[in-house]
Design a protein around this motif. Structure first.
Motif, PDB file in Angstrom:
ATOM      1  N   VAL A  82       0.820  -1.225   0.000  1.00 34.15           N
ATOM      2  CA  VAL A  82       0.000   0.000   0.000  1.00 34.15           C
ATOM      3  C   VAL A  82       0.852   1.274   0.000  1.00 34.15           C
ATOM      4  N   ASN A  83       2.175   1.110  -0.020  1.00 37.19           N
ATOM      5  CA  ASN A  83       3.062   2.276   0.002  1.00 37.19           C
ATOM      6  C   ASN A  83       2.887   3.108  -1.281  1.00 37.19           C
ATOM      7  N   PRO A  84       2.409   4.374  -1.151  1.00 39.98           N
ATOM      8  CA  PRO A  84       2.190   5.182  -2.357  1.00 39.98           C
ATOM      9  C   PRO A  84       3.445   5.926  -2.821  1.00 39.98           C
ATOM     10  N   GLY A  85       4.574   5.828  -2.084  1.00 41.07           N
ATOM     11  CA  GLY A  85       5.745   6.648  -2.382  1.00 41.07           C
ATOM     12  C   GLY A  85       5.553   8.035  -1.787  1.00 41.07           C
ATOM     13  N   PRO A  86       6.526   8.878  -1.747  1.00 44.24           N
ATOM     14  CA  PRO A  86       7.813   8.776  -2.425  1.00 44.24           C
ATOM     15  C   PRO A  86       8.860   7.946  -1.688  1.00 44.24           C
TER      16      PRO A  86
END
Ligand SMILES: C=C(O[C@@H]1C=C(C(=O)O)C=C[C@H]1O)C(=O)O
Length: 94
Positions: free
Chosen positions: A66-70
């Protein structure tokens, strides 16, 4: 306005934003800690081990999914390693 003045205002704006974000993060970490404490009670009551490496791996996998970044996944995992470390200690403390 002087350039120094506008730079300071810009920094102050971003820092106000960071302070507001930190308030949310602290609340969410506290909620997570309350959930970990409840899980700890169940484990103690049932004679289960506090440390569950497979569950921790699942948490890392989920967080990375689920990590959207950055932030790169690896950096996000580092943050979670520390977080889970603290949660484990909390469960052991009783
Ligand atoms: C909270 C738990 O206990 C420990 C802490 C975990 C966490 O903070 O996510 C995960 C696994 C366990 O080692 C759990 O079992 O879910």
């Amino acid at each position: 306005m002087s350039e120094t003045g506008s730079t300071e205002l810009e920094l102050a704006d971003w820092r106000t934003k960071i302070d507001a974000i930190d308030e949310q993060i602290v609340k969410l970490i506290s909620e997570r800690a309350a959930a970990a404490t409840a899980i700890g009670e169940i484990k103690h009551r049932s004679g289960l081990a506090v440390y569950e490496p497979q569950r921790e791996q699942n948490v890392f996998d989920h967080v990375k999914r689920v990590n959207p970044g950055p932030l790169p996944d690896q950096e996000m995992q580092h943050i979670y390693e520390r977080l889970i470390d603290v949660m484990r200690s909390l469960q052991k403390k009783r």
